[in-house]
Scaffold this active site. Structure first.
Site, short mmCIF file in Angstrom:
data_model
loop_
_atom_site.label_atom_id
_atom_site.label_comp_id
_atom_site.label_asym_id
_atom_site.label_seq_id
_atom_site.Cartn_x
_atom_site.Cartn_y
_atom_site.Cartn_z
N CYS A 195 0.30 0.37 2.94
CA CYS A 195 -0.61 0.51 1.80
C CYS A 195 -0.22 -0.38 0.63
O CYS A 195 -1.07 -0.81 -0.14
CB CYS A 195 -0.68 1.97 1.35
N HIS A 361 2.01 6.74 -1.46
CA HIS A 361 0.87 5.85 -1.24
C HIS A 361 0.74 4.89 -2.42
O HIS A 361 1.11 5.21 -3.55
CB HIS A 361 -0.40 6.68 -1.10
N ASN A 380 -8.11 3.47 -4.51
CA ASN A 380 -7.35 3.78 -3.31
C ASN A 380 -7.93 2.96 -2.15
O ASN A 380 -9.08 3.16 -1.77
CB ASN A 380 -7.46 5.28 -3.00
#
Length: 843
Positions: A195, A361, A380
Site C-alpha cells: 500500500c 495501511h 485510500n
C-alpha cells in the site's frame, strides 16, 4: 550531466579543454576546479566503461584506458596548479601532491567501490544509470522477456492469480501509457501488501495534475520529447530509480499478474487501463525482491522512485509539534515542494474513524486547507471488492466539514476529510517527500560501517561564505540524509543513526570533541536531520554516522543538501593511543540515573590519562555502546580513579549529554590525571552487554573499580521510621527512640556501613551513628558516625573502622526532622568475618 552530478565523456572532455583555456588566461582557481572535476569524471567513466556490456570487449578496454589517461593528465595539471598557487616549500609541495594523488585515486576509487558493491540487490543487478540507458534500442520481435524471470507473487496475489497479462500483446486498445484525463482516485491497488507504493504513486499524480510536473512518468524510458513515458510495442522498459547511493537502471517487461476476469493484481487504474503505475510498481518490486514486498513507508518508496528527500514524523513522538508541523507541511504542499502521505499503526487510535481507516495501511494526502479549520483530504487507494469491477470512489470515501462545491488547495470532492488534530490522533506516521531542487548544492559520501564494535564516520562540511545569498533566508539551513544500502529482503534490517552538531571557525581535527548522541537507532532505510549554522560568518558543520550490524558490514550514503557551497572532508585520523573494555550491565550493576539510590552501583572505571611526550591537555574520544533498547550515558568525573557514590556538578569534567539508546559518545580536552568514568543506564535493572572504546593523543588506560564492599562479607536489613520511632535528631530529646540495630562480629574485623532511605520525601536528611554496647547491653560511647545529616540520594556511610570481636555494637538510624515516616535500608560490610544485623529494643 547525469542527475547525480557526474559528467558524461563529452562533458568531461569539455571540462578538460576549458580548464586548459582558464590556465592559459592565468585564472588558476577556475582551472584547478575544472581539472579536478574532469579527473573525477574520467575516473568514474573508466570504471563504468570497463564493466559495461555494451560494444565489443576491445572497444570497452580502449575507451576505459583513454579515460584513465585523461584522468591522470587532469590530475597532474591540477597538482601543478596547486603547487604554483600555494607556492609551498619543496617538502610541502611533495606532501601536497601526494595528498592530492591519494585523494583523487584512493578516495574516489573507494567511493566507487562502495557503489559497485551495492549493485546487486535481492539477487538482481542494477547498474548505475548512464545516459545510454535512456535509449533502449530497436523494437524486439518477439516481444522482450525479462531474463531475470517473473516476480514472486504475494500470498494474496497467488490465491487470485490466473494468468500473466501483457499490454504489448493485448488486443484491448484501451491500454495506454498515460492520459491527462486520469483522476487521482482512479489509481488503486487490489492487493494491499504494498500500500505504501500505491499511496506514493497517487500523490505524485496529484502533483502532476496541480503543477504540470512529470513525477514518476519521467522515470520510465523510452520517453517522448516532452519527457513523458512512451508506450513500447515489445514491452521492454528501462526505469530509473535512486537506489543505494546513486541512480540505477531497472530493466523490466510489461508482464503483469491478472485474475481470470482480467483484473490486474497490481497497481492499476479505473476505466482506461493506464500502464505507468503498473510499470513503476513492477520495477520497484523487482528491486525489493518481488510482489511479496512486505511494505515500507511511502516516503522511502518515493525517494527511490522520484528522488525526493524522505522525512518520517512520528505523530505520537515526544518531540512532535502539532502546530509547527502543520505550518511547515501546509506551506510545502501549497507550493508543490512537499508530497504528503500517512500511515496507521497496528491498532487504530481513533474510534470515530470507523471503517474508513484500517490498521497498518498507507494513505495519500491529496488536499490541504486552512480555511476555517486546518485539515487534509485523504485518499485510500485500496480496492476492497473481490470482484472484477472497481467501485466508484464515492462508495468508499466520505466528505465532512467541507462545502460540496468546494475545491481549494487540491481538495477533491469525495475524499475522506479530517481535521489536522484528528489526523494527528488517528494516524501513527506522517511521511513527507521534499523537492531537492531548491537546494543549490548537494554532496554525497559513500562508506562502510563495519560489523561488531561501533564504527563512526565524522564528515565535516566547510561553508564558503562567498557563495551565500544574503537575500535567501534559508541559506544557513543544511539537510543531512543518511541512507542504508539495501542488499536483501531476507537480511534483518540494520539499525542506523545520524546526528549533527555545528561550530564556527576553523576545524582542528585533533581538538574536536565527538558529538553527544541525541538520537537513537532506527531500522528505517533513511534518517533525515535538518540543521542550521551557528556562526554565519565562518561556519562549519560536522555530522556523525553510527551504525551496527551483527553479521556483516553495512554500506551507507550520506547526502548533504545546502544553499551554500559545501565541501566533504574525511574523518580525522585516529588518535595514537587507545583502550577498549567490554562489560555487562546486570540486574545489580544497572543502577539507573542519578535520581536513583542505586546509581552508585553502576559500572565505574579508573580512567588514567598520562602526559606522554608532549605536555598539556590531551584530546580524548570515547564511545559507549550497548544494545539498542537500553538508554545509556557516560560521565567522566574528578574522582581520582576511586568509586563515586554521587555526582556533584563541580566534579563532572565531561559527559555524553542526555541518555540515548544504543550508543553514546563523549570527548574533548582533559588534563593528564586519574579520573572516574561512570557508565549508567537510565532505568535501574536493565541488562545489556556494553563496550567502551577510548582514543587519546596521550597514553590512556581503563581499569574497573570494584563495587562498594567487593570481596567483603555483606549483610542488609530493611526497616521503617514510623510513629514514635520517627524521633529525629538528638536536639529533639527523643533520639534513642529511633530504630536500633545490633551489629555482632565473631572476631576482629574492619567494618563500614551505609544507610539509604527508600521512599522518603525529597530533601530528607539522614544520619547513621554506631555506638559500643557493654556486657549489660547498655549503649556507651560513640564509635563512628556518617557525619552531618545529609540528603544525598545515595544515602550516608561511615568510614571504615576497626571492631574488636567478639563484640556487639549498636547502630542508630535517624532523620533530621522528627515525624518523617519512610523506609530505609542498612547495609554492613565486614572484611574478616560474617556480620550479624538485627533489630534491638530500646534499653
Amino acid at each position: 550531466m547525469a542527475p547525480d552530478g557526474t559528467l558524461n565523456f563529452q562533458e568531461a572532455e569539455a571540462a578538460l579543454a576549458k580548464a586548459a583555456v582558464k590556465a592559459s588566461q592565468q585564472d588558476f582557481d577556475a582551472a584547478y576546479d575544472l581539472y579536478v572535476r574532469a579527473a573525477k569524471a574520467f575516473l568514474h567513466l573508466a570504471r563504468a566503461t570497463a564493466s559495461s556490456n555494451s560494444g565489443t570487449r576491445v572497444q570497452s578496454t580502449l575507451l576505459s584506458a583513454r579515460c584513465r589517461e585523461n584522468a591522470a593528465k587532469a590530475l597532474e595539471r591540477a597538482e601543478q596548479i596547486k603547487a604554483r598557487r600555494s607556492a609551498p616549500t619543496s617538502q610541502s609541495a611533495m606532501e601536497t601532491i601526494a595528498f592530492k594523488r591519494r585523494w583523487a585515486h584512493t578516495y574516489l576509487e573507494d567511493q566507487l567501490a562502495v557503489l559497485d558493491r551495492s549493485t546487486r540487490v535481492n539477487g538482481h543487478k542494477f547498474d548505475p544509470w548512464e545516459a545510454r540507458h535512456e535509449s533502449i534500442g530497436p523494437i524486439a520481435n518477439p516481444p522482450f522477456k525479462d531474463p531475470d524471470g517473473a516476480l514472486t507473487l504475494s500470498q494474496s496475489q497467488a490465491e487470485l492469480f490466473a494468468s500473466w497479462w501483457r499490454a504489448c500483446e493485448s488486443k484491448d486498445e484501451s491500454s495506454i501509457m498515460t492520459t491527462p484525463n486520469l483522476a487521482t482516485e482512479d489509481i488503486y491497488q487490489h492487493i494491499v501488501t504494498n500500500c505504501s507504493v500505491i499511496a506514493g504513486l497517487a500523490v505524485c499524480w496529484e502533483h502532476n495534475l496541480r503543477f504540470g510536473t512529470n513525477l514518476c512518468l519521467s522515470s520510465i524510458y523510452p520517453q517522448h520529447d516532452d519527457g513523458t513515458a512512451q508506450f513500447r510495442s515489445d514491452g521492454m522498459y528501462s526505469v530509473r530509480l535512486l537506489l543505494n547511493g546513486t541512480h540505477r537502471q531497472a530493466i523490466i517487461d510489461d508482464t503483469l499478474p491478472a485474475t481470470d476476469g482480467g483484473l490486474l493484481l497490481c497497481a492499476s487504474t479505473r476505466g482506461t487501463r493506464v500502464l505507468w503505475p503498473s510499470i513503476i510498481e513492477k520495477a520497484y518490486m523487482k528491486v525489493m525482491g518481488g510482489y511479496d514486498f512486505p511494505g515500507s513507508n511511502p516516503a522511502n518508496d518515493l525517494h527511490a522512485i522520484i528522488g525526493w528527500i524522505p522525512e518520517d514524523i512520528d505523530l505520537h513522538g515526544s518531540g512532535f509539534q502539532e502546530e509547527g508541523t502543520w505550518r511547515r507541511v501546509y506551506e510545502g504542499f501549497k507550493t508543490g515542494q512537499c508530497l504528503v502521505t500517512l500511515g496507521t499503526g497496528e491498532a487504530l487510535r481513533m474510534a470515530s474513524a470507523g471503517p474508513n481507516l484500517v490498521p497498518l495501511h498507507g494513505y495519500s494526502v491529496i488536499g490541504m486547507s486552512n480555511l476555517g479549520t486546518n485539515g487534509q483530504s485523504i485518499m485510500n487507494p485500496w480496492i476492497t471488492s473481490g470482484g472484477g469491477s472497481v467501485p466508484n470512489p464515492s462508495s468508499r470515501m466520505f466528505s465532512r466539514g467541507v462545502d460540496s462545491q468546494a475545491k481549494f488547495d487540491g481538495l477533491l470532492i469525495g475524499s475522506l476529510w479530517m481535521e489536522w488534530n484528528e489526523v494527528c490522533e488517528a494516524f501513527d506516521g506522517l511521511y513527507l517527500n521534499w523537492d531537492p531542487s531548491p537546494f543549490k548544492n548537494t554532496r554525497s559520501f559513500h562508506g562502510w560501517a563495519h560489523n561488531g564494535i561501533l564504527w563512526i564516520k565524522c564528515t565535516k562540511f566547510a561553508i564558503d561564505p562567498t557563495n551565500q545569498s544574503s537575500g535567501d533566508d534559508n541559506y544557513s539551513e543544511m539537510w543531512f540524509l543518511l541512507t542504508r544500502h539495501v542488499v536483501s529482503k531476507d537480511h534483518p534490517s540494520e539499525f542506523i543513526s545520524l546526528d549533527t552538531a555545528s561550530r564556527g571557525g576553523q576545524i582542528d581535527p585533533l581538538a574536536e570533541d565527538l558529538l553527544s548522541r541525541q538520537s537513537g537507532y532506527t531500522n528505517s532505510t533513511h534518517v533525515l536531520v535538518c540543521s542550521h549554522l551557528v556562526n554565519q560568518n565562518h561556519p562549519s558543520m560536522r555530522s556523525a554516522f553510527l551504525s551496527r550490524s551483527a553479521n556483516r558490514p553495512v554500506a551507507f550514503t550520506l547526502t548533504v543538501f545546502s544553499q551554500t557551497a559545501i565541501n566533504l572532508m574525511e574523518h580525522p585520523r585516529k588518535l595514537p593511543f587507545s583502550a577498549q573494555v567490554d562489560g555487562t550491565f546486570t540486574s545489580r550493576t544497572s543502577g539507573g540515573n542519578p535520581t536513583y539510590r542505586t546509581f552508585m552501583h553502576n559500572p565505574q572505571y579508573r580512567l588514567r590519562l598520562q602526559p606522554g611526550v608532549v605536555q598539556g591537555s590531551k584530546t580524548l574520544r570515547m564511545i559507549l555502546e550497548a544494545t539498542k533498547n537500553v538508554a545509556i550515558k557516560a560521565t567522566i568525573v574528578w574522582g581520582g580513579g576511586k568509586r563515586v557514590t554521587e555526582l556533584t556538578q563541580g566534579d563532572v569534567q565531561m559527559d555524553s549529554g542526555p541518555y540515548v539508546y544504543g550508543t553514546t559518545a563523549v570527548g574533548g580536552l582533559l588534563k593528564p590525571s586519574d579520573y572516574t568514568l561512570i557508565l549508567s543506564t537510565f532505568t535501574p535493572g536493565q541488562q545489556s552487554p556494553y563496550s567502551i572504546s577510548v582514543e587519546a593523543d596521550g597514553p590512556v588506560s581503563l581499569e574497573a573499580i570494584p563495587s562498594e564492599g567487593a570481596g567483603m562479607f555483606t549483610k542488609s536489613v530493611k526497616g521503617k521510621w514510623c510513629g514514635s520511632s520517627a524521633a529525629g535528631n538528638p536536639s529533639f530529646g527523643r533520639y534513642h527512640h529511633n530504630p536500633h540495630f545490633d551489629i555482632q562480629v565473631a572476631q576482629a574485623t574492619t567494618l563500614f556501613c551505609r544507610l539509604q532511605h527508600v521512599d522518603a520525601p525529597s530533601g530528607t536528611a539522614i544520619n547513621l551513628t554506631i555506638f559500643r554496647k557493654d556486657d549489660a547491653g547498655q549503649i556507651k560511647e560513640q564509635v563512628v558516625t556518617s557525619g552531618s545529616y545529609a540528603d544525598a540520594v545515595c544515602g550516608v556511610a561511615t568510614s571504615p573502622f576497626q571492631l574488636q570481636g567478639p563484640a556487639v555494637y549498636s547502630a542508630i538510624v535517624s532523620t533530621f526532622d522528627p515525624g518523617v515516616e519512610a523506609g530505609f535500608e542498612l547495609t554492613a560490610y565486614s572484611s574478616a568475618c560474617p556480620v550479624s544485623l538485627s533489630a534491638s529494643e530500646l534499653n
